[in-house]
Every structure is written in C-alpha cells, then in structure tokens.
Design an enzyme around this catalytic site. Structure first.
Site, PDB file in Angstrom:
ATOM      1  N   GLY A  35     -19.312 -40.220  60.168  1.00 49.30           N
ATOM      2  CA  GLY A  35     -19.336 -41.232  58.940  1.00 49.30           C
ATOM      3  C   GLY A  35     -19.202 -41.179  57.520  1.00 49.30           C
ATOM      4  O   GLY A  35     -18.573 -40.365  57.312  1.00 49.30           O
ATOM      5  N   GLU A  64     -18.752 -40.785  53.808  1.00 52.13           N
ATOM      6  CA  GLU A  64     -19.082 -39.586  53.276  1.00 52.13           C
ATOM      7  C   GLU A  64     -18.495 -40.087  51.285  1.00 52.13           C
ATOM      8  O   GLU A  64     -17.608 -40.575  51.392  1.00 52.13           O
ATOM      9  CB  GLU A  64     -17.993 -38.340  53.670  1.00 52.13           C
ATOM     10  CG  GLU A  64     -18.372 -37.656  54.993  1.00 52.13           C
ATOM     11  CD  GLU A  64     -18.541 -36.654  54.845  1.00 52.13           C
ATOM     12  OE1 GLU A  64     -19.045 -35.519  56.008  1.00 52.13           O
ATOM     13  OE2 GLU A  64     -17.107 -35.451  54.395  1.00 52.13           O
TER      14      GLU A  64
END
Length: 1045
Positions: A410, A412
């Site tokens: 995902g 970051e």
C-alpha cells in the site's frame, strides 16, 4: 399492521427467524447501520455523510460497503464470524446485489462472470499498509477453493494455492510501524480454471522485494518473518547443522536494527510449523527445504561478519567462526570467500586487478551480498511455487479462464522515505491511474451505448504524476538512470541537483532549494517532495544511486557461482560473468514490470476492493476520522461516488428489472408476453415513476434517485406475502395435477404392458404344452428302446415321477419297511436310495437317543452277542431293562473299598461251596477294577478283573455262572460258583467291565471248575419239570432246570 414470519440473514451472515414489521424494519435498519451501498446515500456530495455511514457500519461490525460494483473494506483488527463455510455456501450463485456486501459476494460475482461471459477477470486490492489487503486476498482464495467444483486431480492444486500464502508471507512479509504483517513485495496471482469452473493451476508474479530490509530496519520494525520463525521454532538438529542457536534474535546483527525482536500479535513458533507444513504440501523435498533454510542461516551469519583494520590500514575479518559457518553453508573454500569479502576484482582491457576494500566498502559489500542472496533466493522460491502450481496438461485459451488477484504494497509515508517507498508509491500511482481510467471509461461507455445523457464530473487525473516519474528522458527514473551511468563523481547529491535542473517548476515536484520559506522548513537539504494523489511525501535521496544500481562486485559473484548450495548456484549463473552488458537498473526493471502488469490488468475485466485502515493503533473498534478521511480522499472514493451518481444511482438490464418487480403490476404478472422494453415501460408506469426519476436505454433502465428504488423495494416486501400465497397455491395445484397425470399415465402404461405380457405368456404356454404332449407320446412308444433324443423326455419324466413318489412316501421310522415299487430301469437306483434312506433314519435315530438309553442299548447289544440263540432264558430278558444296581450296599463296605474303587453294579447271588456245594447268600459287587463278594458288611472275596480268566454259564434257563480264577494265585481258593436270578444282566455287566466279552463260555451239559490244590469240580445241567440243585453220589453238582417253551 401485518407481520410476516420469514427467515432472514443479517449482514453479519448469521441466519435467524424473527417477526419483522415489513414496512418499518428496512427504514430503521438503514438508520441504525447506514446504507450498504453508498449510491443509496441521500447526501452523496457530503464527505462527512460518507464517513459517518462508514462509521455506523463499522460500529455494528459491518466492515463491507459497496459503491456500485466497488467494495470498500474497513480493517476490523479482529476475527469476525462471517467467513465460515456456511457463509461461503450462502454466497454461492447469488446475484451481487441480492445479499449484504461481502468479500465473498465480490469473489462470487467475478467467478460467475468468468463462467457465463468466458472473459478473464481480475480483482484489484488497494489501500495503504495495514488496511487488510493481504487478508482480503486470502479470503478470496479460500472462497474459490471451497465453492468451485472438484476434479480428480484438483484437490492438490487447491491445497497448494492455499499453502502458497504462508510461504510467501514468511519470506516476503515483515512487521512495519503500520502493519504487523506488511507485504514487502508486490504479488499478482493468476488462478486458472477449466471449462467446468474447477481450479486447475496458478501462476505468481512478484514485484520489487524490499531487499534493503535484510540489512537494515527502522526503529520499531523487524526483518522478514522467516528469520524469527526459524530461530524460535526450528528443531534443535536443524539449528545445529545451520550453526544457529535457539536463542534471542538480539544475537544476530541483522535482527537488532529495529530493536523489536518479538511482537505480541505474532507467534513465530507456530508460524514455523505452518511454513514447514506448507512447504511439504507444495512439493518441496527435504533437501530443498534444508538448502532454503541454509540460505536464511547464511544471511544471519553474514550479518555477524565483522571487519577491522590493521596497522597498515588493510581490512580483515575479525570473526573467524562466522566465516567458517559461511564457507560450510555456501560450500565454498573459506580462504576464497575471505578474500572476496575484503578485496575487489577489476577487469580492464582483459587484465584483472585485485585491490583491497576499505572498512566502509567491506561492510557495504557484505550487506550487498546478503541482499543479493536473499533477493535471488526469493525469486527462486516464487519460480518453484509456479512449477508446483502449473497445470500439467495443455489447455488452450478456449478451454481455460483466469481470475487474477493483485495484492501489492500500500501507499507508504514514513518519517524517513527512501528508494523503496519511492517505487512503492509509484506503483500505487499507476494502479490509481488504472482505476480512474477504467471506471470512467466503463461509465461513459455504458451511457453512450444506452443512449442516455449524463453530467460529467471533474476528477483528479494522476497521469501527470505518473509522467513525472516515468517519462522518457525527463522523468525521475530517467534522470536517476542517467546519473547512475554517468562517469565521474556521480552521487546522490548530484542526482538531486540534476532533478532540480530537469524538473524545476513542476507543480508536483519541489526541493529544499526550490521551496518557499514555509515549505522549505519541512524539506531536508537531501530530500525532494512529490505531491502524490494520496498526499505529499518527502524522499531522502541518500542511497538512491546504490539501490538503483543494485550491483554485486564481480569477485563475490565468482564465489557464489561455485557454491555447493544448489539454490545459490541456480540463482547465480556463470553466464553473468561472461555478459559484458550492464544489467537494467532496479527502477527501470520495476517500471517495465509495472508496464507489463498494466497490460495484464487491462486485458481483464476488473473488480475493485478499496481497503481502509480505521486507526494507526491497530485497535478493534477504533475509528480515526482524520485518518479515514485522508484515505477516502486519496483512494478517490468520493469522486467515484459522484461519477456514479451524476448519471444514475442504479441501473438494471430490462430482463433483470422486469423479473424482479413484475409482481407489482397486474399486466406484467405472472408473465409478460411482449417485448422487454414494453414490459419495463408498462411496469414503471404502473409504479408511477416520474420522468425525472428514470430513463430507459436500449437494454437497461436507469434509476436516478435511491428513494425511488427504496419505495419499489418496500412495495416488493409488502407484496411478498401475497406472492408467497399465490405461488404456494399455484404450486400445490400444479403439483397435484402433475401427480394425477403421472399416475394416470403410469396406470395406462402398466395395463398395456401387463396385457401384452399375459397374452405372450399364454401363447408360450400353449406352444410348450403341445411340444410336451408330442414328446411324451413319442417317448411312450419308444420307451423300451435305448435312450435317444426321441424318448429321453419320457424316460426323464418316468424317473422324475418315481423320485417324486419316493419323496412323498419315504419311511417315517426304522420299523416302516414300505418302499415304492420302481420302474425296471430304476431298480438298482431304488435299492441304493432305500439303503441311503435307512442309513439316514438310523443316523437320525442315533442323534436323538439319550445317553442313558444309548448305554442301555450298548449293554443289550453285548448281551445279544453273548447269549443270543445260546441260552434258553435270553429271549425273556430282552424286553427287560438293565438297571444300575439290584441292592443297597452297606456303608462299611463302601468305606472299605474306598473312593478309588467305586461300585458300579450290585446284585444278590447264592454262592456254592467248592466241596460240599452248600448254598450261602452273598452280594456280588462290580467295581471299576474288581468283582467283590460280600457277606453283609464283610468282604469275603475280591477278584481283580485282570486275573479273571473267563466266565462259564449253561445253555439252559438256570441262573448259574462260574468265575474262573488262576489256581496259581495263593490268595484265591479256586473258581467261584454263583447263582443269580438276573444272570443275563449280571454276566453282561461283568463281561463289559472286565473286558471279557469274548471269554464267556456257554456249555450245553456241564461246566468244569477248579478247586484248590489242583482238584476239579463239575456241574451237570439237565432239563426237568422243576428247578432242583443237589449233590450226586459221584460228587458232581446236579442242576435240573425247567425248559422254556
């Protein structure tokens, strides 16, 4: 107010029975838990209303919500009871909107589209780290392996598909600040289905493993799970072979950087068992598992290699034992490995030069070696998994279909963001661009195809950011590659300066030098900021060039190519040493792999799962509104909702809409005979839809307002009871009519069949009867001829008739001498059967006889053998039963005889003296071993059976018998002369017990017997009128016996 008893399923997935107030329950449920599809949200332009709906559902444990066909998933940070096999079955074959939102519903929708439309599908899971993407992908995989049909050879594939997850998680996941099980690599898995919908294979693509984590972790983070699992759960013999100790991870340099050796939510010991079992199921043999664990140990030992400098400044290794373990595990010479770690080899113009490394260079080479070994081993592991999942039989594209699962890291944003975060966020930008393009394109095509106008919604197109990163010659990756290839003193700072020169003035790029005063404070001098779709991220350029080059010095490559570990030798080929071309940089290689991934995803029909993290503390029930609002914004959920609502909130095919709501209109119920557009127009007219509430396209109806759909659904709920009664009535009538017709048809069929059977059977019987009579007459005529085909039937009939007659007239007892008269041809067989019958009767009689009666008969048989036809009184004794004893024996006699000489028979006798023939009353007792003569309570004489020579009796009807005894026996006085009224019984029993059956002598006129001292006496027997016993003048004993006529 009417109540309806019905079976309901709550959104949690648990079935139950309850009384619903139909019209009020749906409204109250919506108020309590929010709407299950954001398209039904009244204030859809309000971000606050959107987040409030998420909060309500999350508070009730409802983590899934739709935006049309997009599924929004909020991480609950706890186990929910909604993933059972019962829930999987509940979603099997159900239409997407017929059941509450669920990851299984989305997976089922993709699977149904695959089966019906025969078009490849893909499910894209996106969201930031810790939002639950990995868990969602595992639930989808579990659903497919459960509900898909089975084949003979698909059980193994199902198990391997499921077990690939724990293996990849162990080697590719790690604890980060935001997620205890964060994927540190991108994964795209293809699941291959055959034409029946059964899973038959799979294939995994991996992207950009975060190799830097091997050598360094931020504070509060850990290395990859497998290191801790091996140390915590590994068996003692295994750890001993690897040179590891089952101890605290703090003893290993590569595991102490993050200062977080253990995590409460992670059970490393149990994780090791799961991984070990998964490797076996997938198909790894023991040698491969051993070598894979050796690579993990090699990385740990490399981290513990320490260097020092001598007085001359040369670098040397200070940890000898670690070097020994390394050389042993790698299967290379220790001295060669030591030189490769402290020196570098340079090839220039065909000449090789070796120069020592500085302390800093040696440490960097060590870390590069560890990262290279682990990274290539991970790639080997994925290839091995693909070999295990590959379907062994060729399938063409027409026979098989694919569902892809994309689970990538995902978005970051850390306090320190480096090259890895730059690549990860670039990947998320590409996926967001794909989402925006595909959803808007699909929406536009739908309206254009149906001929319906719609309001265009402005949205942020992040293509400008993707171009900023990947554009040829101008993008950040192009500048980075150019700086890596530039000769001279290229460094991370010069790379940053080059970016400022090339990208200065770009709206989404800023550096410390380019920023104004307010922003400059938030950006370091070695950082640049990108304004992503998900927010602003500062990237520190330190290490960008080294990580992008991702090079391993030639000297170390040569050592690894000679490794005795088969996995290492497969990962490092000797061809690399011969290839003079510079390999692709890490960023370019990642960009190319992303381009291929985009091509794969564009070729498939996509479905989206947008994962949201409710709080940073990973606490169940916690809902951080600021954090959620940020994710809703950068995931583009509000924009997508506005796009869907700008046109119409809901759309349905004419056929589906008419089929669902046709019961609300009398003209369309129960069946519409006209065209579908006319049927839908008739239905909406009856429902009083206003023109602004709907539009009819070419094949779909578009409903603009959710309340319009709510009113229609509420009307359908109220109508359901009437529909149920109507359906029940119709079904019962149809069922009974069908039952009557089936029975009537069955009766007619059975009657016709039975009549035919009877007719055919009667004709057959007549033919058989005529043939039988004909054969019988012909056989009778030829009955006296030898057996031939013409008379064999008659002869067989005669034989059968006789045998049946014998069967009906068998003798019932041994005394029944009757037997049917046989025909001449069966005389011999009849005699044989008669003998068999008599033998069988005898056998039956013997089986039924009682033991006492059997003994009686045996004694009678012996008596018959001795006396039959030789003694006059024998016939009179035949009907009389032999008894056990004829007298009561004195107790003193019994005591004298003792238990070992038990009395078997006793009878009163008259003993005649040997000289004067004086008669004396005595008792004769027969024991087990001797015959005893008793006078009252005194034993007068004992004769052992062994000394008894024989027994003599006369042929007349007297009761005399003589027991012959050897004259040499000093204890005996000569033969014993006795008279008994039961002479037949007494002599028979004595002969049996003394085993003298063949020593019984029957004399006609006289019996001679021995007297003591060698003298001999004689008994003369004559016939007379009366019984008289006298001694004659010649000294003989004369016995006169009446003759029995």
């Amino acid at each position: 107010r009417k109540y309806l008893k019905m079976q309901v399923f709550g959104e949690g997935g648990t079935p139950g029975s309850c009384d619903l107030l139909v019209m009020e329950s749906a409204i109250s449920a919506r108020d309590r838990v929010g709407v299950q599809d954001f398209l039904l949200l009244e204030n859809y332009n309000s971000e606050a209303a959107f987040i409030e709906n998420l909060r309500r559902r999350y508070r009730e444990g409802l983590i899934y919500t739709y935006i049309g066909s997009v599924l929004v998933s909020v991480n609950p940070y706890r186990e929910l009871e909604i993933y059972s096999k019962q829930n999987m079955e509940r979603h099997r074959g159900v239409n997407f909107y017929e059941i509450s939102p669920h990851i299984f519903a989305l997976a089922n929708n993709s699977y149904r589209a695959l089966r019906t439309e025969r078009r490849d599908q893909c499910i894209l899971l996106s969201g930031e780290s810790g939002a639950g993407k990995t868990e969602a992908s595992k639930k989808i995989l579990q659903y497919y392996t459960h509900i898909c049909p089975t084949r003979n050879n698909t059980h193994t594939i199902r198990e391997r598909l499921l077990q690939s997850n724990p293996v990849l998680e162990a080697f590719g996941n790690a604890k980060t600040l935001r997620n205890d099980n964060s994927s540190r690599f991108g994964k795209y898995m293809d699941i291959q289905f055959d034409y029946k919908g059964a899973p038959i294979g799979g294939h995994i693509l991996n992207y950009l493993l975060e190799k830097s984590r091997v050598a360094h972790q931020n504070h509060g983070e850990r290395n990859f799970h497998i290191f801790y699992q091996l140390l915590e759960g590994g068996e003692e013999p295994l750890l001993k072979r690897l040179g590891l100790e089952k101890t605290n991870p703090q003893h290993y340099h590569y595991l102490v950087k993050g200062k977080c050796p253990r995590v409460s939510s992670i059970n490393d010991k149990n994780g090791w068992k799961v991984v070990r079992n998964a490797l076996t199921i997938i198909g790894f043999n023991e040698d491969e598992i051993q070598e894979l664990m050796e690579i993990v140990a090699i990385v740990l030992h490399l981290g513990n290699i320490q260097f020092g400098e001598d007085e001359e400044g040369e670098t040397h290794i200070t940890t000898g034992p670690q070097l020994q373990y390394l050389s042993q595990l790698l299967g290379v010479d220790g001295s060669v490995l030591k030189e490769a770690l402290t020196h570098k080899k340079i090839v220039a113009k065909g000449e090789e030069m070796i120069s020592p490394l500085s302390l800093e260079q040696a440490l960097s080479a060590r870390d590069s070696l560890a990262k290279a070994i682990y990274g290539r081993a991970f790639t080997w592991l994925v290839q091995k998994l693909n070999q295990s999942l590959a379907f062994k039989v060729y399938y063409s594209s027409k026979c098989s279909s694919i569902i892809g699962l994309l689970d990538v890291y995902g978005f970051e944003v850390f306090q320190h963001n480096s090259f890895e975060q730059f690549c990860i966020n670039y990947c998320n930008e590409k996926l967001q661009q794909l989402f925006v393009e595909l959803t808007l394109k699909s929406e536009q095509e739908d309206y254009e195809t149906e001929g319906v106008g719609w309001e265009r919604v402005e949205y942020f197109n992040n293509k400008i950011i993707c171009d900023l990163v990947e554009e040829k010659h101008k993008g950040i990756i192009a500048v980075l590659d150019e700086e890596c290839l530039r000769r001279g003193d290229a460094s991370d700072i010069t790379f940053l300066e080059k970016l400022e020169d090339s990208l200065g003035g770009h709206a989404h790029f800023v550096t410390h030098k380019m920023a104004n005063g307010k922003i400059r404070k938030a950006i370091g001098r070695e950082e640049f900021r990108l304004v992503h779709y998900a927010g602003e991220v500062n990237y520190n350029v330190s290490g960008f060039l080294d990580k992008n080059n991702d090079l391993l010095c030639r000297h170390l490559k040569e050592v690894l190519c000679q490794s005795g570990n088969h996995i290492v030798s497969q990962c490092f080929h000797a061809d690399e040493l011969m290839d003079q071309r510079r390999p692709e940089t890490a960023a370019t290689e990642f960009k190319l792999s992303l381009a291929k991934l985009m091509e794969i995803l564009m070729s498939k029909e996509p479905l989206y799962v947008r994962c949201i993290k409710p709080n940073d503390a990973k606490q169940p029930g916690g809902f951080d509104e600021v954090l959620v609002r940020h994710q809703v914004k950068y995931l583009g959920l509000m924009e997508y909702l506005r796009v869907r609502r700008a046109g119409f909130a809901y759309r349905r095919n004419f056929e589906v809409f008419l089929e669902r709501y046709k019961s609300l209109c009398p003209d369309t119920w129960p069946n519409w005979r006209g065209t579908l557009p006319e049927g839908v127009a008739t239905l909406v007219k009856h429902l009083n839809y206003k023109p602004e509430e709907y539009k009819l396209g070419r094949s779909k109806i578009f409903i603009r307002f959710p309340r319009t759909l709510f009113v229609t659904e509420d009307a359908l709920e109220a109508k359901k009871q009437t529909i149920a009664v109507t359906l029940q009535t119709s079904w019962r009538g149809y069922r009974e009519r069908a039952k009557y017709h089936r029975i009537r048809h069955a009766v007619i069929v059975i009657q016709s069949w039975w009549r035919g059977v009877k007719g055919r059977r009667k004709a057959m019987h007549r033919r058989q009867a005529a043939d039988t009579i004909r054969k019988f007459i012909k056989g009778f005529i030829l009955r006296n001829e030898p057996r031939c085909p013409d008379n064999e039937y008659f002869l067989d009939h005669v034989r059968f008739s006789f045998l049946m007659k014998v069967k009906r007239n068998l003798p019932k007892s041994l005394l029944d001498k009757s037997w049917p008269r046989p025909p001449p041809s069966l005389t011999e067989a009849s005699e044989h059967l008669h003998r068999m019958c008599i033998r069988n009767l005898v056998s039956d009689y013997c089986r039924r006889i009682q033991p006492e009666w059997k003994k009686q008969l045996e004694q009678k048989v012996v008596a018959s053998a001795i006396f039959g036809g030789q003694k006059d009184c024998y016939p009179q004794s035949v009907p009389k039963l032999f008894v056990a004893t004829r007298l009561e024996i004195n107790l003193k006699v019994l005591q004298t005889l003792g238990n070992d000489n038990k009395v078997k028979y006793g009878v009163p006798v008259i003993k005649y003296d040997r000289h004067g023939f004086r008669a004396r009353m005595r008792q004769l007792l027969l024991t087990t071993s001797s015959a005893v003569l008793v006078q009252e309570a005194k034993i007068k004489q004992r004769i052992d059976y062994g000394t008894l020579l024989g027994i003599s009796v006369s042929s007349l009807s007297d009761g005399f018998f003589v027991l012959h005894i050897p004259t040499t026996d000093s204890k005996q006085k000569g033969d014993l002369v006795l008279q008994c009224d039961y002479v037949i019984e007494a002599v028979t029993k004595l002969a049996i017990m003394a085993d003298k059956i063949h020593n019984v002598n029957i004399s006609q006129d006289s019996i001679r017997f021995a007297i003591a001292r060698g003298k001999e006496g004689v008994i003369d027997f004559t016939s007379g009128s009366d019984l008289r016993v006298v001694k004659t003048k010649n000294g003989h004993l004369s016995v006169t016996t009446p003759r029995i006529s």
